[in-house]
Design a protein around this motif. Structure first.
Motif, PDB file in Angstrom:
ATOM      1  N   GLN A   1       0.810  -1.216   0.000  1.00 46.27           N
ATOM      2  CA  GLN A   1       0.000   0.000   0.000  1.00 46.27           C
ATOM      3  C   GLN A   1       0.849   1.274   0.000  1.00 46.27           C
ATOM      4  OE1 GLN A   1      -3.639   0.536   0.341  1.00 46.27           O
ATOM      5  NE2 GLN A   1      -3.644  -1.487  -0.573  1.00 46.27           N
TER       6      GLN A   1
ATOM      7  N   THR B   1     -11.952  -7.522  -6.480  1.00 44.83           N
ATOM      8  CA  THR B   1     -11.363  -6.799  -5.350  1.00 44.83           C
ATOM      9  C   THR B   1     -12.054  -5.462  -5.143  1.00 44.83           C
ATOM     10  OG1 THR B   1      -9.725  -5.433  -6.526  1.00 44.83           O
ATOM     11  CG2 THR B   1      -9.135  -7.736  -6.089  1.00 44.83           C
ATOM     12  N   GLY B   2     -11.652  -4.811  -4.055  1.00 45.89           N
ATOM     13  CA  GLY B   2     -12.001  -3.416  -3.873  1.00 45.89           C
ATOM     14  C   GLY B   2     -11.108  -2.555  -4.749  1.00 45.89           C
ATOM     15  N   VAL B   3     -11.133  -1.254  -4.524  1.00 42.37           N
ATOM     16  CA  VAL B   3     -10.312  -0.335  -5.320  1.00 42.37           C
ATOM     17  C   VAL B   3      -8.835  -0.628  -5.070  1.00 42.37           C
ATOM     18  CG1 VAL B   3      -9.709   2.082  -5.713  1.00 42.37           C
ATOM     19  CG2 VAL B   3     -12.088   1.436  -5.297  1.00 42.37           C
ATOM     20  N   ALA B   4      -8.079  -0.737  -6.145  1.00 46.21           N
ATOM     21  CA  ALA B   4      -6.669  -1.118  -6.044  1.00 46.21           C
ATOM     22  C   ALA B   4      -5.787   0.089  -5.743  1.00 46.21           C
ATOM     23  CB  ALA B   4      -6.213  -1.775  -7.341  1.00 46.21           C
ATOM     24  N   HIS B   5      -4.682  -0.196  -5.078  1.00 48.14           N
ATOM     25  CA  HIS B   5      -3.621   0.796  -4.872  1.00 48.14           C
ATOM     26  C   HIS B   5      -2.438   0.394  -5.733  1.00 48.14           C
ATOM     27  CE1 HIS B   5      -0.682   3.388  -2.881  1.00 48.14           C
ATOM     28  NE2 HIS B   5       0.131   2.338  -2.929  1.00 48.14           N
ATOM     29  N   TRP B   6      -1.844   1.376  -6.433  1.00 44.38           N
ATOM     30  CA  TRP B   6      -0.700   1.126  -7.304  1.00 44.38           C
ATOM     31  C   TRP B   6       0.524   1.862  -6.776  1.00 44.38           C
ATOM     32  CZ3 TRP B   6      -1.793  -2.764 -10.262  1.00 44.38           C
ATOM     33  CH2 TRP B   6      -3.126  -2.970 -10.649  1.00 44.38           C
TER      34      TRP B   6
ATOM     35  N   VAL C   1      -8.526  -4.008 -14.973  1.00 42.43           N
ATOM     36  CA  VAL C   1      -8.874  -2.873 -14.122  1.00 42.43           C
ATOM     37  C   VAL C   1     -10.227  -2.334 -14.564  1.00 42.43           C
ATOM     38  CG1 VAL C   1      -8.162  -0.624 -13.246  1.00 42.43           C
ATOM     39  CG2 VAL C   1      -6.429  -2.322 -13.892  1.00 42.43           C
TER      40      VAL C   1
ATOM     41  N   THR D   1     -11.655  -1.010  -9.251  1.00 44.32           N
ATOM     42  CA  THR D   1     -11.586  -2.366  -8.719  1.00 44.32           C
ATOM     43  C   THR D   1     -10.963  -3.284  -9.762  1.00 44.32           C
ATOM     44  OG1 THR D   1     -13.804  -2.940  -9.499  1.00 44.32           O
ATOM     45  CG2 THR D   1     -13.624  -1.952  -7.300  1.00 44.32           C
TER      46      THR D   1
ATOM     47  N   ALA E   1      -5.413  -9.622   1.430  1.00 46.41           N
ATOM     48  CA  ALA E   1      -4.833  -8.784   0.384  1.00 46.41           C
ATOM     49  C   ALA E   1      -4.435  -9.611  -0.829  1.00 46.41           C
ATOM     50  CB  ALA E   1      -3.619  -8.039   0.919  1.00 46.41           C
TER      51      ALA E   1
ATOM     52  N   ALA F   1      -4.880  -4.955  -3.660  1.00 44.83           N
ATOM     53  CA  ALA F   1      -6.225  -4.566  -3.241  1.00 44.83           C
ATOM     54  C   ALA F   1      -6.771  -5.613  -2.293  1.00 44.83           C
ATOM     55  CB  ALA F   1      -7.143  -4.422  -4.460  1.00 44.83           C
ATOM     56  N   VAL F   2      -7.853  -5.262  -1.616  1.00 43.87           N
ATOM     57  CA  VAL F   2      -8.528  -6.202  -0.714  1.00 43.87           C
ATOM     58  C   VAL F   2      -9.444  -7.103  -1.530  1.00 43.87           C
ATOM     59  CG1 VAL F   2     -10.126  -6.424   1.228  1.00 43.87           C
ATOM     60  CG2 VAL F   2      -8.408  -4.611   1.228  1.00 43.87           C
TER      61      VAL F   2
END
Length: 375
Positions: A154, A286-291, A320, A325, A342, A355-356
């Motif tokens: 994250q 997933t939920g919203v991804a972090h890059w 994506v 998500t 994760a 992402a979760v």
């Protein structure tokens, strides 16, 4: 670059001790900060005071100053409350990911800025590099058995630009040798395991302090009642321990595994076989991804993934969605992919982000199919 002022998160363990030692040997001005992240919950099981004493002792041996910061209030509201909410909803969260995001690389980072630091450092096993495009990359540690990039996925550009991971190029045995050679008291200290605020306690006993027991049925996917459970929130997919299912008439003498949870009906589903079809999935959402780089490599791409820590790389295709998500399809079926955990994506050693996990295509047992008990 030497001579910079670096603030090291000193936990009282061997890893952060050696991180401070290496930075000092490289000529940096090093200050240790001990973070208090967990307030005493009255159980008397917390090791924080022992860790605090060890952190003070190490800084004394190295001749570096140590400061103290209490983030327990932030930890409770930003990490632990979310942990409880997720378990109550039947999911299995990963508090270490949240702790890194909210505490160590947010509040600790802010405190370091306020103290005038040029950078922070921790004892995590990971690496930071600069890519050809000038962006910072989060890379796996050389010691893959200790790599912690999964828990750090994250992090973003602002955090990585200000962070050092001195242990990223070392193996754990070398870290202990360095500590022993310097005479540090943490050289032989046992590594902490499990979730930080639970420590050596029984997980179910700890969780019951906050989420009271709500007994219900244990059933097979076809609805046969096999027994009772103390609360679906205390179990996770693929779990074998703690089911207390004895011999069942007409069933082989084989282990039972959790294959589903119905929170609304308070039913725990189990099946025999480590690779029960009820545990297998080929895709997930997933939920919203972090890059890590700030954006996805593209709208559709191939990479590898981990759906749990230390899992071998799994080949997958990532799509994506417009809302940020992800839809992920695996080359091979995956066992016990668990909502709340994760999903972390990699291109070789480069951690792309994650992402979760929200849902999978694994079959879901139906509580309405209840039939008579067996035993």
């Amino acid at each position: 670059m030497t001579g910079t002022r670096i603030i090291v998160g000193i936990s009282g363990g061997v890893d952060s001790s050696v991180a401070a030692l290496l930075l000092q040997q490289a000529g940096h001005e090093v200050t240790g900060v001990f973070m208090s992240n967990w307030a005493d919950d009255g159980s008397g099981e917390c090791r924080a005071e022992d860790d605090r004493r060890d952190a003070v002792a190490v800084c004394g041996q190295l001749g570096i100053p140590i400061r103290f910061r209490d983030f327990s209030r932030e930890y409770w509201h930003e990490v632990f409350q979310h942990f409880l909410d997720e378990y109550a909803a039947g999911r299995t969260p990963n508090p270490d990911v949240a702790c890194n995001r909210e505490i160590k690389f947010k509040h600790f980072l802010d405190a370091a800025h306020a103290l005038g630091a040029d950078a922070i450092a921790t004892g995590h096993y990971a690496r930071v590099a600069r890519g050809a495009d000038g962006r910072f990359q989060l890379l796996r540690a050389l010691d893959r058995s200790k790599d912690q990039s999964y828990f750090l996925h994250q992090l973003g550009q602002a955090q990585l630009a200000f962070t050092r991971f001195p242990l990223g190029e070392l193996h754990k045995d070398a870290v202990r040798r360095l500590a022993a050679a310097r005479g540090l008291g943490t050289a032989t200290k046992r590594d902490s395991t499990g979730i930080c605020f639970i420590g050596e306690r029984d997980f179910r006993v700890f969780l019951a302090r906050y989420l009271p027991s709500q007994p219900g049925d244990i059933r097979t996917p076809d609805g046969v009642r096999l027994g009772a459970h103390p609360g679906v929130c205390y179990f996770t997919l693929g779990q074998r321990e703690g089911l207390n299912i004895g011999g069942v008439r007409g069933r082989p003498q084989a282990p039972w595994f959790v294959v589903g949870k119905d929170v609304e009906r308070n039913v725990l589903y189990v099946d025999q076989g480590h690779d029960s079809p009820w545990l297998l999935s080929r895709s997930l959402r997933t939920g919203v991804a972090h890059w890590v780089a700030g954006a996805a490599p593209s709208r559709r791409f191939s990479c590898t993934a981990q759906t749990r820590y230390r899992q071998p790389d799994q080949a997958c295709e990532v799509e994506v969605q417009d809302d940020g998500t992800l839809t992920v399809r695996f080359t091979q079926p995956q066992r016990a992919v668990t909502p709340g955990q994760a999903l972390v994506l990699y291109a070789g050693d480069n951690c792309l982000g994650g992402a979760v996990i929200a849902s999978t295509d694994a079959p879901a047992p139906d509580a309405s199919r209840a039939v008579t008990s067996q035993g």
